[in-house]
Design a protein around this motif. Structure first.
Motif, PDB file in Angstrom:
ATOM      1  N   LEU A   5       0.808  -1.648   0.203  1.00 31.42           N
ATOM      2  CA  LEU A   5      -0.093   0.282  -0.017  1.00 31.42           C
ATOM      3  C   LEU A   5       0.740   1.099  -0.115  1.00 31.42           C
ATOM      4  O   LEU A   5       0.555   2.104  -0.922  1.00 31.42           O
ATOM      5  CB  LEU A   5      -1.052   0.033   0.989  1.00 31.42           C
ATOM      6  N   ASP A  30      -1.606  10.822   8.073  1.00 35.75           N
ATOM      7  CA  ASP A  30      -2.507   9.526   8.326  1.00 35.75           C
ATOM      8  C   ASP A  30      -3.785   9.661   7.792  1.00 35.75           C
ATOM      9  O   ASP A  30      -4.163  10.209   8.469  1.00 35.75           O
ATOM     10  CB  ASP A  30      -2.359   8.705   9.829  1.00 35.75           C
ATOM     11  N   ILE A  31      -4.628   8.199   7.457  1.00 35.96           N
ATOM     12  CA  ILE A  31      -5.674   8.271   6.770  1.00 35.96           C
ATOM     13  C   ILE A  31      -6.960   8.020   7.870  1.00 35.96           C
ATOM     14  O   ILE A  31      -7.922   8.968   8.387  1.00 35.96           O
ATOM     15  CB  ILE A  31      -6.236   7.097   6.198  1.00 35.96           C
ATOM     16  N   ASN A  87       5.694   0.632  14.731  1.00 41.80           N
ATOM     17  CA  ASN A  87       5.056  -0.344  15.197  1.00 41.80           C
ATOM     18  C   ASN A  87       6.177  -1.313  14.763  1.00 41.80           C
ATOM     19  O   ASN A  87       6.414  -1.370  13.050  1.00 41.80           O
ATOM     20  CB  ASN A  87       3.864  -0.388  14.995  1.00 41.80           C
ATOM     21  N   GLY A  93       1.657  -4.019  16.650  1.00 45.45           N
ATOM     22  CA  GLY A  93       0.485  -4.022  15.834  1.00 45.45           C
ATOM     23  C   GLY A  93       0.757  -2.800  14.690  1.00 45.45           C
ATOM     24  O   GLY A  93      -0.095  -1.841  14.876  1.00 45.45           O
ATOM     25  N   THR A  95       0.866  -3.362  11.044  1.00 44.35           N
ATOM     26  CA  THR A  95      -0.526  -3.324  10.035  1.00 44.35           C
ATOM     27  C   THR A  95      -0.711  -3.624   8.823  1.00 44.35           C
ATOM     28  O   THR A  95      -0.791  -4.419   7.585  1.00 44.35           O
ATOM     29  CB  THR A  95      -1.685  -3.053  10.322  1.00 44.35           C
ATOM     30  N   VAL A  96       0.750  -2.683   8.217  1.00 48.34           N
ATOM     31  CA  VAL A  96       1.038  -1.964   7.038  1.00 48.34           C
ATOM     32  C   VAL A  96       2.735  -2.524   6.662  1.00 48.34           C
ATOM     33  O   VAL A  96       3.199  -2.607   7.295  1.00 48.34           O
ATOM     34  CB  VAL A  96       1.006  -1.360   6.572  1.00 48.34           C
ATOM     35  N   HIS A 100       7.575   1.941   8.289  1.00 50.80           N
ATOM     36  CA  HIS A 100       6.783   3.359   8.378  1.00 50.80           C
ATOM     37  C   HIS A 100       7.231   3.964   9.783  1.00 50.80           C
ATOM     38  O   HIS A 100       7.180   3.498  10.609  1.00 50.80           O
ATOM     39  CB  HIS A 100       5.451   3.541   8.325  1.00 50.80           C
ATOM     40  N   HIS A 102       5.990   6.751  12.264  1.00 54.01           N
ATOM     41  CA  HIS A 102       4.636   7.811  12.597  1.00 54.01           C
ATOM     42  C   HIS A 102       5.022   9.086  13.109  1.00 54.01           C
ATOM     43  O   HIS A 102       5.668   8.681  14.569  1.00 54.01           O
ATOM     44  CB  HIS A 102       3.440   6.704  13.750  1.00 54.01           C
TER      45      HIS A 102
HETATM   46  P1  AMP Z   1       0.546   0.484  11.625  1.00 49.43           P
HETATM   47  O1  AMP Z   1      -0.256  -0.068  11.960  1.00 49.43           O
HETATM   48  O2  AMP Z   1       1.772   1.057  12.584  1.00 49.43           O
HETATM   49  O3  AMP Z   1       0.731  -0.931  10.482  1.00 49.43           O
HETATM   50  O4  AMP Z   1      -0.010   1.850  10.894  1.00 49.43           O
HETATM   51  C1  AMP Z   1      -0.213   2.011   9.377  1.00 49.43           C
HETATM   52  C2  AMP Z   1      -0.991   3.317   9.562  1.00 49.43           C
HETATM   53  O5  AMP Z   1      -1.684   3.211   7.988  1.00 49.43           O
HETATM   54  C3  AMP Z   1      -2.121   3.092  10.154  1.00 49.43           C
HETATM   55  O6  AMP Z   1      -2.501   4.278  11.029  1.00 49.43           O
HETATM   56  C4  AMP Z   1      -3.685   3.270   9.333  1.00 49.43           C
HETATM   57  O7  AMP Z   1      -4.395   4.827   9.581  1.00 49.43           O
HETATM   58  C5  AMP Z   1      -2.402   3.907   8.107  1.00 49.43           C
HETATM   59  N1  AMP Z   1      -3.111   3.872   6.902  1.00 49.43           N
HETATM   60  C6  AMP Z   1      -3.230   2.872   6.218  1.00 49.43           C
HETATM   61  N2  AMP Z   1      -4.206   2.779   5.119  1.00 49.43           N
HETATM   62  C7  AMP Z   1      -3.952   4.129   4.632  1.00 49.43           C
HETATM   63  C8  AMP Z   1      -3.486   5.473   3.758  1.00 49.43           C
HETATM   64  N3  AMP Z   1      -4.376   4.805   2.514  1.00 49.43           N
HETATM   65  N4  AMP Z   1      -3.543   6.203   3.676  1.00 49.43           N
HETATM   66  C9  AMP Z   1      -2.574   6.856   4.901  1.00 49.43           C
HETATM   67  N5  AMP Z   1      -2.326   5.811   5.643  1.00 49.43           N
HETATM   68  C10 AMP Z   1      -2.811   5.011   5.778  1.00 49.43           C
END
Ligand code: AMP
Length: 114
Positions: A5, A30-31, A87, A93, A95-96, A100, A102
């Protein structure tokens, strides 16, 4: 290999609210922000997580940390303070699966996290 993504955002294939970009990284809002300022700083190189970085990534990692400070200053966070969070993995925690950082600020943050 399927792009992550965040690679798609870096390549402008998916829209995002970009706040900074250069040859090595992009930063976008962040979305789903958890604070008044919540920016994600992402290397263009598709490292899955912090633990995948190797010694050859040292200049990139230094670049990212220096950009955290620049972005925090540009977002008005330098005086009040902020948090930079990476993360990592399931227990962390993450998720992507694309490294990255934060950058979170604009309010008082609690510690420790849940
Ligand atoms: P993590 O949980 O550390 O992997 O953070 C992933 C972050 O990506 C979360 O805070 C989500 O809100 C953010 N996120 C997911 N999809 C998008 C998107 N399309 N644009 C911006 N942020 C996103």
């Amino acid at each position: 290999m399927e792009k992550t993504l965040f690679q798609k955002i870096a390549d402008r294939e998916i829209p995002a609210d970009l706040v900074y970009e250069d040859d090595l990284c992009v930063a976008f809002r962040d979305i789903s922000p958890v604070a008044p300022v919540h920016v994600l700083l992402v290397p263009r190189k598709p490292l899955a997580c912090l633990s995948d970085a190797t010694p050859e990534d040292a200049p990139l990692m230094a670049h990212l940390l220096l950009k955290v400070g620049d972005i925090a200053r540009a977002e008005g966070l330098a005086e009040g303070g902020y948090r930079a969070v990476i993360n990592t993995g399931e227990h962390g925690g993450q998720t992507v699966p694309h490294l990255h950082i934060h950058i979170i600020g604009g309010r008082s943050l609690q510690w420790p996290p849940g």
